[in-house]
Design a protein around this motif. Structure first.
Motif, PDB file in Angstrom:
ATOM      1  N   SER A  74       0.852  -1.201   0.000  1.00 58.57           N
ATOM      2  CA  SER A  74       0.000   0.000   0.000  1.00 58.57           C
ATOM      3  C   SER A  74       0.881   1.241   0.000  1.00 58.57           C
ATOM      4  CB  SER A  74      -0.893   0.004   1.254  1.00 58.57           C
ATOM      5  OG  SER A  74      -1.725  -1.140   1.272  1.00 58.57           O
ATOM      6  N   SER A  75       0.446   2.219  -0.751  1.00 60.79           N
ATOM      7  CA  SER A  75       1.217   3.478  -0.770  1.00 60.79           C
ATOM      8  C   SER A  75       0.217   4.639  -0.705  1.00 60.79           C
ATOM      9  CB  SER A  75       2.063   3.548  -2.046  1.00 60.79           C
ATOM     10  OG  SER A  75       1.209   3.472  -3.165  1.00 60.79           O
ATOM     11  N   LYS A  76       0.730   5.817  -0.440  1.00 62.05           N
ATOM     12  CA  LYS A  76      -0.162   6.983  -0.355  1.00 62.05           C
ATOM     13  C   LYS A  76       0.260   8.057  -1.326  1.00 62.05           C
ATOM     14  CE  LYS A  76      -3.211   7.695   3.367  1.00 62.05           C
ATOM     15  NZ  LYS A  76      -3.499   7.936   4.753  1.00 62.05           N
ATOM     16  N   SER A  77      -0.690   8.598  -2.022  1.00 68.43           N
ATOM     17  CA  SER A  77      -0.416   9.726  -2.898  1.00 68.43           C
ATOM     18  C   SER A  77      -1.386  10.813  -2.488  1.00 68.43           C
ATOM     19  CB  SER A  77      -0.619   9.280  -4.357  1.00 68.43           C
ATOM     20  OG  SER A  77      -1.019  10.361  -5.145  1.00 68.43           O
ATOM     21  N   GLY A  78      -0.852  11.798  -1.722  1.00 69.57           N
ATOM     22  CA  GLY A  78      -1.745  12.796  -1.133  1.00 69.57           C
ATOM     23  C   GLY A  78      -2.602  12.130  -0.067  1.00 69.57           C
ATOM     24  N   ARG A  79      -3.915  12.323  -0.164  1.00 72.50           N
ATOM     25  CA  ARG A  79      -4.793  11.734   0.848  1.00 72.50           C
ATOM     26  C   ARG A  79      -5.355  10.384   0.400  1.00 72.50           C
ATOM     27  NH1 ARG A  79      -9.054  16.235   2.411  1.00 72.50           N
ATOM     28  NH2 ARG A  79      -9.935  14.423   3.457  1.00 72.50           N
ATOM     29  N   ILE A  80      -5.034  10.002  -0.852  1.00 78.03           N
ATOM     30  CA  ILE A  80      -5.563   8.752  -1.395  1.00 78.03           C
ATOM     31  C   ILE A  80      -4.529   7.629  -1.260  1.00 78.03           C
ATOM     32  CG2 ILE A  80      -6.469   7.628  -3.476  1.00 78.03           C
ATOM     33  CD1 ILE A  80      -8.294   9.811  -2.672  1.00 78.03           C
ATOM     34  N   SER A  81      -4.900   6.513  -0.611  1.00 78.57           N
ATOM     35  CA  SER A  81      -3.990   5.372  -0.611  1.00 78.57           C
ATOM     36  C   SER A  81      -4.273   4.500  -1.835  1.00 78.57           C
ATOM     37  CB  SER A  81      -4.112   4.559   0.673  1.00 78.57           C
ATOM     38  OG  SER A  81      -5.428   4.524   1.131  1.00 78.57           O
ATOM     39  N   ALA A  82      -3.239   3.783  -2.266  1.00 80.85           N
ATOM     40  CA  ALA A  82      -3.348   2.882  -3.422  1.00 80.85           C
ATOM     41  C   ALA A  82      -2.803   1.526  -3.008  1.00 80.85           C
ATOM     42  CB  ALA A  82      -2.547   3.434  -4.601  1.00 80.85           C
ATOM     43  N   HIS A  83      -3.553   0.503  -3.345  1.00 85.09           N
ATOM     44  CA  HIS A  83      -3.166  -0.861  -2.977  1.00 85.09           C
ATOM     45  C   HIS A  83      -2.870  -1.654  -4.250  1.00 85.09           C
ATOM     46  CE1 HIS A  83      -4.737   0.314   0.954  1.00 85.09           C
ATOM     47  NE2 HIS A  83      -5.853   0.689   0.328  1.00 85.09           N
ATOM     48  N   ALA A  84      -1.775  -2.405  -4.210  1.00 79.99           N
ATOM     49  CA  ALA A  84      -1.375  -3.166  -5.408  1.00 79.99           C
ATOM     50  C   ALA A  84      -0.803  -4.518  -4.985  1.00 79.99           C
ATOM     51  CB  ALA A  84      -0.331  -2.388  -6.213  1.00 79.99           C
ATOM     52  N   LEU A  85      -0.833  -5.465  -5.906  1.00 80.51           N
ATOM     53  CA  LEU A  85      -0.155  -6.736  -5.653  1.00 80.51           C
ATOM     54  C   LEU A  85       1.342  -6.504  -5.624  1.00 80.51           C
ATOM     55  CD1 LEU A  85      -2.123  -9.149  -8.042  1.00 80.51           C
ATOM     56  CD2 LEU A  85      -2.140  -9.205  -5.527  1.00 80.51           C
ATOM     57  N   THR A  86       2.052  -7.180  -4.756  1.00 76.80           N
ATOM     58  CA  THR A  86       3.512  -7.162  -4.794  1.00 76.80           C
ATOM     59  C   THR A  86       3.983  -8.038  -5.956  1.00 76.80           C
ATOM     60  OG1 THR A  86       3.596  -9.107  -3.394  1.00 76.80           O
ATOM     61  CG2 THR A  86       3.625  -6.969  -2.276  1.00 76.80           C
ATOM     62  N   VAL A  87       5.301  -8.084  -6.172  1.00 79.94           N
ATOM     63  CA  VAL A  87       5.836  -8.968  -7.218  1.00 79.94           C
ATOM     64  C   VAL A  87       5.415 -10.412  -6.929  1.00 79.94           C
ATOM     65  CG1 VAL A  87       7.937  -9.921  -8.214  1.00 79.94           C
ATOM     66  CG2 VAL A  87       7.783  -7.454  -7.767  1.00 79.94           C
TER      67      VAL A  87
END
Lengths: 257, 257
Positions: A74-87
């Motif tokens: 999970s990462s954050k860009s501003g106030r929005i977090s983004a969730h992604a699959l790892t490798v």
């Protein structure tokens, strides 16, 4: 479609079992955001999990667990977090995808029988056990070293019954009935919002994956015409084709155009 | 050859086992007088049984039993009795002869594997069991109805070890050693009287038949190079060719010309 109407449609599928939230989430990411660089934004994920009838607290716990296990980042860009699959998450998803998304007509047409020298204590990956030391599987599979391998010939009916994963029959029957009813009841794809389509696909993939990954892929000649897993496969493939994967970018509309 | 010398030659073969007189007599009639119309006269039979170290009383008991069991029929022409196989006796002998007199090079070259639906409580005639529900045999054999049948392919070594009748290995080793020593020690066929040749052949056939009829015929690819039964087969075939069956008419000479 009203949200309530949509939730009514998916209730049966949602309650078939496989209710672990982290596992549901893996199905979701695998179907919706498997490619490198794709992510699901926090608000999107909240909406999806809400439609899946998962409480926010349960979603947070599952996300935490998946991050700890190295599946999700999970990462954050501003106030929005983004969730992604790892490798690792992408690799595991990609490994399972050929089984999950295979077209029914792509099943292997030729098979082989294998006799091992001794009884095996473990499973023989990719092959279905028929009896002590006897296995059947796709003709293309590499046999274990030293095994006697014989190209498949005419298949007696009893061999299909012994090759099919009988212990999953009832689960496949339940899935088949649910998918058949759902397929009849669902409106046109254009009537369903992209985010609802994501939820629908997640549930289809999730319930299918839970069964299909529990047993080896059987070549077509080794599957009975009335095996419920065969019917499920056709229903799954038809539904996934009828409700194509929405783009992550276009998913914030609550309703399709 | 002096009688004593001949008896010394055959002692080892005579003492290998299979000492039931009636069974020895079946081997004798099967080898020497199997054809319709052939018989062995009382005095010839007495001489042969004497050379086989069977006492006259034991011969009489065995003859009596074989008559009661419908194998042998005895008749009298003047003062000479004549003993012959009955129709049943000839049929049973004829049924066993292809196995007993087969040439080693005539073994089947292709094989098949069979998987049965269920475990069989009995033997599967003609086939060698490999494991529960698994059998191998001559490709020409008819498989039981409903069985899965697969043409044989490359044979791993362990399959030969499992197909060979391991419980007969020691008996085959003993026969092989005895026949090899006998083959080295025996003189030219011309040095042996016809009736001694009949006795010699009877003992060879008898000891071979006792083993070879106890297991199915294995196609050549399923037999290890060093399987003692394979060596026995070659020795038996060579000895029977080297000491051809004497004619019943010419057998009263004690020595060959």
């Amino acid at each position: 479609m009203h949200t309530e109407g949509f939730i009514n449609h998916i209730t049966a599928l949602r309650s078939l079992g496989g209710s672990r939230v982290w596992s549901l989430m893996i199905s979701l990411f695998g179907d919706l955001a498997q490619a490198d660089g794709q992510h699901i934004e926090g608000p999107q994920l909240s909406t999806i999990m809400g439609l899946l009838q998962v409480k926010p607290e349960a979603t947070r716990v599952a996300l935490h667990r998946l991050r700890n296990d190295g599946w999700i980042t999970s990462s954050k860009s501003g106030r929005i977090s983004a969730h992604a699959l790892t490798v690792k998450g992408r690799m595991e998803s990609a490994a399972a995808s050929p089984r999950i998304y295979a077209e029914p007509q792509d099943a292997a047409q030729s098979w082989q029988l294998i006799i091992l020298e001794d009884v095996l204590s473990d499973e023989l990956e990719g092959f279905a056990p028929i009896g002590p030391r006897i296995y059947v599987g796709d003709a293309e599979l590499a046999a274990p070293e030293g095994a006697l391998t014989l190209p498949g010939t005419a298949v007696p009916d009893w061999l299909r019954l012994q090759a099919e994963p009988e212990h999953l029959r009832q689960d496949y029957v339940a899935l088949q009935e649910t998918l058949a009813a759902l397929s009849d009841a669902l409106p046109d794809a254009s009537e369903i919002a992209p985010i609802e389509t994501a939820v629908l696909r997640c549930l289809i993939v999730h319930n299918w994956r839970r069964l299909v990954l529990k047993h080896p892929a059987l070549p077509a000649p080794l599957v009975s015409d009335d095996w419920p897993g065969r019917h499920c496969h056709v229903l799954v493939a038809n539904l996934l084709a009828r409700f194509p994967r929405p783009s992550l970018a276009g998913m914030d509309q609550r309703r399709a155009a």
